[in-house]
Design a protein around this motif. Structure first.
Motif, short mmCIF file in Angstrom:
data_model
loop_
_atom_site.label_atom_id
_atom_site.label_comp_id
_atom_site.label_asym_id
_atom_site.label_seq_id
_atom_site.Cartn_x
_atom_site.Cartn_y
_atom_site.Cartn_z
N GLY A 13 44.83 26.21 -7.92
CA GLY A 13 45.34 25.02 -7.25
C GLY A 13 46.77 24.72 -7.65
N ALA A 14 47.59 25.76 -7.76
CA ALA A 14 48.89 25.65 -8.43
C ALA A 14 50.05 25.30 -7.51
N ALA A 15 49.81 25.16 -6.22
CA ALA A 15 50.93 24.97 -5.29
C ALA A 15 51.55 23.59 -5.37
N ALA A 16 50.75 22.57 -5.66
CA ALA A 16 51.25 21.20 -5.60
C ALA A 16 50.39 20.31 -6.48
N GLY A 17 50.78 19.05 -6.58
CA GLY A 17 49.99 18.07 -7.30
C GLY A 17 49.80 18.41 -8.76
N LEU A 18 48.57 18.26 -9.24
CA LEU A 18 48.29 18.52 -10.65
C LEU A 18 48.56 19.98 -11.02
N GLY A 19 48.24 20.89 -10.11
CA GLY A 19 48.48 22.30 -10.39
C GLY A 19 49.94 22.60 -10.61
N GLU A 20 50.80 21.97 -9.83
CA GLU A 20 52.23 22.15 -10.03
C GLU A 20 52.65 21.56 -11.37
N GLY A 21 52.09 20.40 -11.73
CA GLY A 21 52.41 19.81 -13.03
C GLY A 21 51.98 20.70 -14.18
N ILE A 22 50.80 21.31 -14.06
CA ILE A 22 50.31 22.21 -15.10
C ILE A 22 51.20 23.45 -15.20
N ALA A 23 51.51 24.03 -14.04
CA ALA A 23 52.37 25.21 -14.03
C ALA A 23 53.74 24.91 -14.60
N THR A 24 54.27 23.73 -14.31
CA THR A 24 55.58 23.34 -14.84
C THR A 24 55.55 23.28 -16.36
N ALA A 25 54.51 22.66 -16.92
CA ALA A 25 54.40 22.56 -18.37
C ALA A 25 54.26 23.94 -19.00
N TYR A 26 53.46 24.80 -18.41
CA TYR A 26 53.27 26.14 -18.96
C TYR A 26 54.56 26.95 -18.89
N ALA A 27 55.28 26.83 -17.78
CA ALA A 27 56.56 27.54 -17.67
C ALA A 27 57.55 27.01 -18.70
N LYS A 28 57.59 25.72 -18.88
CA LYS A 28 58.51 25.10 -19.83
C LYS A 28 58.26 25.61 -21.25
N TYR A 29 56.99 25.84 -21.57
CA TYR A 29 56.65 26.26 -22.94
C TYR A 29 56.55 27.77 -23.10
N GLY A 30 57.01 28.52 -22.10
CA GLY A 30 57.18 29.95 -22.30
C GLY A 30 56.09 30.87 -21.83
N ALA A 31 55.08 30.34 -21.14
CA ALA A 31 53.98 31.20 -20.68
C ALA A 31 54.39 32.02 -19.47
N LYS A 32 53.73 33.16 -19.30
CA LYS A 32 53.79 33.93 -18.07
C LYS A 32 52.63 33.47 -17.20
N LEU A 33 52.88 33.38 -15.89
CA LEU A 33 51.91 32.71 -15.03
C LEU A 33 51.42 33.56 -13.87
N CYS A 34 50.14 33.40 -13.57
CA CYS A 34 49.58 33.77 -12.29
C CYS A 34 49.19 32.47 -11.61
N MET A 35 49.92 32.09 -10.57
CA MET A 35 49.67 30.84 -9.86
C MET A 35 48.84 31.14 -8.62
#
Length: 265
Positions: A13-35
């Protein structure tokens, strides 16, 4: 060193809303992501995070209710990054209707996305976590169902409460194999889903419905998606290394007041 450096996270659910907020935090802290999302907009969100944080991100269009699609998403994560350390089971739906009028299709829609979607995601990632020697799963439950409820939310409340039970069982089952499982219990955040619920609640003035939610929160506002993302980042990091099976309420204090009319304020 950022707290998620070296971690690979799959977020649904990473496109918008809470998922975007979660992905933003993970990106900020250095994680590699599968959205992962049903919407093609997930790539637009990913590109924004690549530009802002230099994050390594792949995107996958998939339906969490389809186990084979989620298995494929997990496999693509491994193919791209060689590991899968964290799963953020965020994708969810909410449709309001009086219980006596709620069609079975709406009930089953909630079960398919909110329960089966998390089940499918967990079953898809856990084998890789076991091979890697451990991992973290963060499940988006809710205060709704387990703690409080509103009229018309029967399907949503039932399915979100079920996720608390799943969290606890998986936490026990995998604790000795170094997989931690925790869940968030969110009140209300300003997201597209909540805005849709506001329209369903007050078609003539949906903004009034949102303002009325805020009035019932001691902090007098709804959560920002990034605030939820920060909690998910903590639970996915080694900073929460002794937490498993936990239910973390994040609601601005909305479930605390006994009444809205008695007291000194």
């Amino acid at each position: 060193m950022a707290k998620l450096d070296g971690k690979v996270a799959l977020i649904t659910g990473a496109a918008a809303g809470l998922g975007e907020g979660i992905a933003t935090a993970y990106a900020k802290y250095g994680a590699k992501l599968c959205m992962v999302d049903l919407s093609k907009d997930v790539e637009k969100t990913a590109q924004k995070l690549r530009q802002e944080y230099g994050a390594e991100i792949i995107t996958v269009i998939a339906n969490v209710a389809d186990k084979e699609q989620m298995k494929a998403a997990a496999a693509q994560t491994i193919e791209a990054f060689g590991a899968l350390n964290v799963a953020c089971c965020n994708a969810g739906v909410c449709r309001l209707a009086p219980f006596e009028e709620m069609p079975d299709e709406i009930r089953d829609f909630h079960i398919d996305v909110n329960i089966k979607g998390v089940w499918n995601t967990c079953q898809s990632v856990i084998p890789y976590m076991l091979k890697n020697g451990g991992g973290n799963i963060v499940i988006a439950s809710s205060v709704t169902g387990d703690i409080v409820a509103d009229a018309g939310e029967a399907a949503y409340a039932m399915t979100k409460a079920a996720l608390v039970g799943l969290t606890k069982c998986l936490a026990v089952e995998y604790a000795d194999r170094n997989i931690r499982v925790n869940c968030s219990q969110l009140g209300y955040a300003r997201t597209p889903m909540v805005e849709k619920m506001a329209v369903e609640s007050n078609p003539a003035d949906p903004e009034r419905a949102i303002m009325d939610i805020a009035k019932g929160v001691p902090m007098k506002r709804l959560a920002k998606p990034i605030e939820v993302g920060e909690l998910f980042a903590f639970l996915g990091s080694d900073e929460s290394s002794y937490l498993t099976g936990s239910q973390i309420v994040i609601d601005g204090g909305s479930t605390l007041p006994e009444t809205m009319s008695i007291g000194t304020n």
